[in-house]
Design an enzyme around this catalytic site. Structure first.
Site, PDB file in Angstrom:
ATOM      1  N   GLU A 108       0.831  -1.095  -0.130  1.00 46.91           N
ATOM      2  CA  GLU A 108      -0.189  -0.097  -0.093  1.00 46.91           C
ATOM      3  C   GLU A 108       1.072   1.286  -0.051  1.00 46.91           C
ATOM      4  O   GLU A 108       1.070   1.694   1.037  1.00 46.91           O
ATOM      5  CB  GLU A 108      -0.922   0.076   1.179  1.00 46.91           C
ATOM      6  N   LYS A 142      -2.708 -13.855  19.351  1.00 47.34           N
ATOM      7  CA  LYS A 142      -3.130 -13.827  17.783  1.00 47.34           C
ATOM      8  C   LYS A 142      -4.890 -13.746  17.895  1.00 47.34           C
ATOM      9  O   LYS A 142      -5.273 -14.374  17.096  1.00 47.34           O
ATOM     10  CB  LYS A 142      -2.470 -14.725  17.139  1.00 47.34           C
ATOM     11  N   ASP A 162       6.538 -11.604  14.033  1.00 47.11           N
ATOM     12  CA  ASP A 162       5.547 -12.616  13.520  1.00 47.11           C
ATOM     13  C   ASP A 162       4.249 -11.862  13.330  1.00 47.11           C
ATOM     14  O   ASP A 162       3.833 -11.080  14.053  1.00 47.11           O
ATOM     15  CB  ASP A 162       5.226 -13.546  14.657  1.00 47.11           C
ATOM     16  N   HIS A 200      -4.691   8.609  -2.524  1.00 49.37           N
ATOM     17  CA  HIS A 200      -4.502   7.305  -3.016  1.00 49.37           C
ATOM     18  C   HIS A 200      -4.349   7.101  -4.548  1.00 49.37           C
ATOM     19  O   HIS A 200      -3.280   6.593  -4.921  1.00 49.37           O
ATOM     20  CB  HIS A 200      -5.528   6.245  -2.616  1.00 49.37           C
TER      21      HIS A 200
END
Length: 350
Positions: A36, A167, A243, A339
């Protein structure tokens, strides 16, 4: 995928970001790995604001711990509660068990939950410069063996009982803490808000309330009220060998803002950043170089200092991106225009 088995991700160094506090007192460029491309100039704009403010972003580390919860099974709740009393009485023995599993592991606290005949024990450990996933699991294995050897009427359930919580988006991590907990804030004079962010303090405060707090509440967010912490976290995690799955809990955090006579007070609270500077993924060429350039690979630093510095740099980067995006969203059409412009020319500049 390349012949070496590496998936390339575009990475740029953004900043520098001006940071002050106990762990970092300097201007530092940060690496962001992302597809992005507008993220780079967005974080860059927040970094520019930090350099225009005396002291820049103030970073405060408010907690450090890694957790693993184990599951034990009792015949009934009464037996489970009696076991809890015994565990509390023999806490020093549990601490010795943990210390014996690693020279960096130290038991900080234990929290218990009884559900029916199920006993959940959440152990919180100090883990030095490691994020601590394997360290706490190793310690949990040893603790289970010890507790079961005490013949308290308990049986093994699991080395991980989800009360950790790893997580997953949960409330417990925000309440009790997991990983490095960092609060970043800064006070931006009104003229800088207007000239650099092209908005006003009142407009940003209103958007924080209406979007981050009300919008997140009706969406059912869990201890989370922010615009896009996950964007900066993932980009930083990938660039430094973290991670990446830990952005699930890491992106739970709260953006808070106030309009004050002297300017805009803006803060980002990230209560569970699961990061480390040693362990899997940190010795790859590009990640090792990134950690070295960030000043997070100092072999002479006290245990935990490198990872503490890394957590502060990540949190400051999150604030930069959060501030810039919210400022853009106060102006109709600005977000989409940025963008389109950035992606057409293949990314932005610092």
């Amino acid at each position: 995928m390349s012949a070496e088995g590496i998936t390339p991700i575009p990475t740029r160094w953004v900043g520098p970001i001006r940071i002050s506090g106990d762990s970092v007192n300097e201007e530092v460029e940060v690496p962001l790995a992302t597809y992005e491309s507008p993220l780079w100039p967005s974080v860059g704009r927040g970094a520019k604001v930090s350099r225009l403010v005396e002291g820049g972003i103030r970073a405060t580390v408010v907690g450090e711990k890694m957790t693993r919860s184990v599951l034990l099974i009792a015949p009934d709740a009464q037996t489970a509660m009696q076991a809890v009393r015994t565990l509390r009485e023999r806490g020093d023995e549990l601490a010795e068990v943990v210390s014996g599993t690693s020279r960096h592991a130290r038991l900080l606290e234990t929290h218990e939950e009884i559900v029916g005949n199920l006993l959940f024990l959440r152990f919180a450990l100090e883990t030095g410069d490691a994020s601590g996933h394997n360290m706490v699991t190793r310690a949990a294995d040893a603790l289970l063996q010890t507790v079961l050897s005490w013949d308290l009427g308990l049986e093994y359930g699991s080395v991980s009982g989800n009360y950790c919580s790893d997580k997953k988006a949960t409330a417990v991590n925000g309440v009790l803490g997991r990983g490095r907990s960092v609060v970043c804030d800064l006070l931006i004079p009104h003229e800088i808000v207007e000239s650099t962010l092209r908005t006003s303090a009142s407009a940003i405060v209103d958007l924080v309330v209406r979007k981050n707090f009300v919008g997140s509440t009706i969406a059912g967010a869990l201890r989370s009220a922010n615009a896009h912490y996950a964007n900066m976290l993932l980009a930083f995690y990938l660039a430094t060998g973290q991670d990446a799955a830990n952005i699930v809990e890491g992106s739970q955090g709260i953006t808070y803002a106030e309009e004050r006579p002297e300017g805009l007070y803006f803060s980002c609270t990230l209560p569970h950043l699961i990061v480390g500077t040693v362990g899997n993924g940190k010795d790859l060429g590009h990640t090792a170089e990134a950690l070295e350039r960030l000043g997070c690979a100092d072999p002479s630093a006290e245990p935990g200092a490198n990872s503490r510095r890394l957590a502060v740099l990540i949190a400051a980067s999150v604030l930069c991106g959060e501030l810039s995006l919210l400022a853009a969203q106060t102006n109709p059409g600005e977000l989409m225009a940025a963008h389109v412009a950035m992606e057409r020319r293949g990314g932005g500049t610092k």
